[in-house]
Design an enzyme around this catalytic site. Structure first.
Site, PDB file in Angstrom:
ATOM      1  N   HIS A  83      20.950 -93.783 -52.072  1.00 43.72           N
ATOM      2  CA  HIS A  83      22.112 -94.584 -51.683  1.00 43.72           C
ATOM      3  C   HIS A  83      21.781 -95.590 -50.587  1.00 43.72           C
ATOM      4  O   HIS A  83      22.216 -96.740 -50.629  1.00 43.72           O
ATOM      5  CB  HIS A  83      23.248 -93.669 -51.223  1.00 43.72           C
ATOM      6  CG  HIS A  83      24.545 -94.389 -51.066  1.00 43.72           C
ATOM      7  ND1 HIS A  83      25.320 -94.750 -52.145  1.00 43.72           N
ATOM      8  CD2 HIS A  83      25.200 -94.857 -49.970  1.00 43.72           C
ATOM      9  CE1 HIS A  83      26.401 -95.394 -51.717  1.00 43.72           C
ATOM     10  NE2 HIS A  83      26.351 -95.466 -50.406  1.00 43.72           N
ATOM     11  N   ASP A 130      20.534 -92.313 -56.291  1.00 48.01           N
ATOM     12  CA  ASP A 130      21.700 -92.040 -55.445  1.00 48.01           C
ATOM     13  C   ASP A 130      22.170 -90.595 -55.655  1.00 48.01           C
ATOM     14  O   ASP A 130      22.446 -90.188 -56.778  1.00 48.01           O
ATOM     15  CB  ASP A 130      22.816 -93.032 -55.813  1.00 48.01           C
ATOM     16  CG  ASP A 130      23.884 -93.160 -54.746  1.00 48.01           C
ATOM     17  OD1 ASP A 130      24.283 -92.124 -54.179  1.00 48.01           O
ATOM     18  OD2 ASP A 130      24.324 -94.295 -54.491  1.00 48.01           O
ATOM     19  N   SER A 175      28.896 -99.403 -52.105  1.00 46.44           N
ATOM     20  CA  SER A 175      29.470 -98.171 -51.573  1.00 46.44           C
ATOM     21  C   SER A 175      30.984 -98.354 -51.322  1.00 46.44           C
ATOM     22  O   SER A 175      31.721 -98.637 -52.261  1.00 46.44           O
ATOM     23  CB  SER A 175      28.702 -97.769 -50.307  1.00 46.44           C
ATOM     24  OG  SER A 175      28.892 -96.422 -50.010  1.00 46.44           O
TER      25      SER A 175
END
Lengths: 355, 355
Positions: A329, A300, A146
């Protein structure tokens, strides 16, 4: 003493870490952190050749702790018996210099006065830390998820000679406009709380309503539609989705500092390696010399597989490996028993490549 | 006179419509609308056999107007030269009886006192309207998008003998938990605005900040990641995504009534035909005798293709046809020139099937 005494940002919650000053940090946006401290944790030993160092930058709202709990250890690809692994908490993340804890030389930038920080500022600070404090000039691997992936790409583009391998999990080199809007919604959930008081609240508890709404938006975007449909939260011991929200996702965020989250969100919104090449993403990614693994998570909802594919096609010597995880995610937490074995396989393979 | 004088809910903005009272409506959740008015528009003529009637229920925040502007007309599948087409605005939608306009016999349920309404209540009211006021006992087609699809399924399950064909666009028979959470985030964006005042504001302008945040969450979920990446909003005449938000999506929602939106959102969250069968979705969908076209939009982020597929497999005599549109859910507005031709093809084919 810090502007806000928030016990969440301590060893009690995050395990041991060390605070290292990298000194005055001039920021890309024009501000300054007078005395920037980075909270770091290391595992293993740097070998004599100094060629076994791995850097892990952190993601939004996360710390080094998730890597200790989930990713790093004997038997994992990130093996302290082989590698010297350094996790560096991002600026604004609550453990490194952040709005809520700015004191001493940093008192002037506490709370709402904290300057805008860019992904590039973190990477500059990390490079200084590694070189000046740990004697590391070259990294066998940079790996992050991320916002950690954003920092990984920034490393690979900014310091190509220093990064032998790069692995970006669930994050892109150039933030997408959709992601920008998602982070905007998160930001506004917090700043709209009257208790936020323009960033001059006296406790994160003043902003609990905004932080709870912020958690509610994460519930929509952080997991996948199928996570909720399959009631995957049952595996975490909850009886209802409401109990999962109230017992996991909301308390996860409501203990955090609002200004710290906003500092990170602002930074996340603007992650973009094409800053280095006048906006030309292909040229920026073309600078990468690291052997690169691009590792999107299948479900995601905001760092989509498609967005990773588009960038991977522009990175020389890169390959795409989709990590299958219904959590979406937040699969990054490693909750699914099938998640880390995939990460270990990909990172193990990557670390085995000759450079 | 209505509790709130909101000029948006008028013919000036929605074109001609007629208000028809269907009388006292006892609601599924226990409340009552003393004198329920439905705002309707019709096109074409009911034939002598009364077998050419089409019903269109409306979606969240929408009215009959989008169908007049985009879906209905000579040359379209929904052709007034052939069919008698009735668009009925949903309860709480702002034109039919709604929190902001409840007056006269309905004064006691104005604003925050408006009772909870279910998708089933709309369908009961619509059935009464068609039977008692328009002389229609059987529908050649029910077609709706999003919450209109929820109503379409409710019709097909509740009144199987009255529905010859059904077409659900971008909406499911049983709302998903993810959708519930999305709508929850939308609701909380509004109710958290101090100007909302527990639903007793004096103008929607008091809640403009909350309505704007509500629009911001729609920006994240209503379109697709690729819509933003490809800057599809340029086709609508905007120069930046910020201009698109400020010039289109925000004003679209900020003129609306907060309580009306909340009434619809609560209803949307709980759309579920399995109410009729003790929670057994397969049995509920098994009741459908209509020839049914299930029409998800390819890039829909919340009424996902996968969720449509799962339901379609349970509906006898149904087929799945994915509508390709990069806009995602809000492709329903018909902005892409390729959208309506696909709808026309599917609805034309469906209307051509013998029953």
């Amino acid at each position: 003493m810090p502007a806000i005494d928030n016990p969440y940002y301590s060893s009690a919650f995050h395990g041991d870490y060390e605070l290292v000053s990298v000194g005055r940090l001039e920021l890309e946006e024009g501000g300054v952190i007078p005395d920037c401290h980075l909270a770091i944790t290391t595992w293993g030993q740097l070998n004599e050749a100094k060629d076994n160092a791995i850097l892990i930058p952190t993601w939004f709202s996360g710390s080094h702790q998730i890597f200790r709990d989930v990713y790093v250890g004997p038997g994992h690809a990130l093996d302290p018996d082989i590698y010297f692994i350094v996790a560096v908490n991002q600026i604004g993340g609550g453990l490194s210099t952040s709005p809520h804890n700015a004191d001493g030389a940093n008192a002037e930038i506490a709370m709402s006065r904290f300057p805008h920080v860019r992904i590039g500022d973190d990477v500059v600070a990390q490079e200084r830390l590694l070189r000046e404090h740990l004697g590391i000039d070259r990294l066998a691997l940079v790996v992050g998820g991320s916002m950690g992936a954003q920092q990984t790409y920034e490393w690979a583009v900014r310091f190509p000679d220093k990064v032998e391998r790069a692995a970006s999990i669930a994050g892109t080199a150039q933030n997408t406009p959709h992601d920008f809007l998602f982070a905007k919604a998160l930001i506004e959930a917090i700043t709209s709380d009257p208790g936020f008081a323009g960033g001059e609240y006296s406790s994160n508890a003043d902003v609990v309503a905004g932080l709870t709404r912020h958690a509610g938006i994460w519930a929509v975007m952080g997991f996948s539609t199928e996570f909720w449909k399959q009631e995957v939260w049952r595996a975490l011991g909850f009886e209802t989705k409401e109990a999962f929200l109230a017992g996991f996702l909301e308390p996860y965020f409501t203990v955090m500092d609002p200004n710290d989250l906003l500092c990170q969100a602002w930074k996340w919104q603007r992650g973009d390696v094409a800053r280095h090449t006048g906006g030309d993403l292909a040229t920026a990614l073309g600078r990468i010399t690291a052997t690169t693994y691009v590792l999107p998570i299948s479900e995601d909802m905001f760092f989509s597989v498609r967005d990773h594919e588009a960038e991977q096609a522009l990175i020389p010597g890169s390959t795409l490996h989709v990590v299958d995880d219904v959590l979406g995610h937040l699969g990054l937490f490693g909750v699914a028993p099938t998640f880390l074995p995939q990460i270990d396989q990909h990172l193990g393979e990557l670390l085995g490549t000759k450079v």
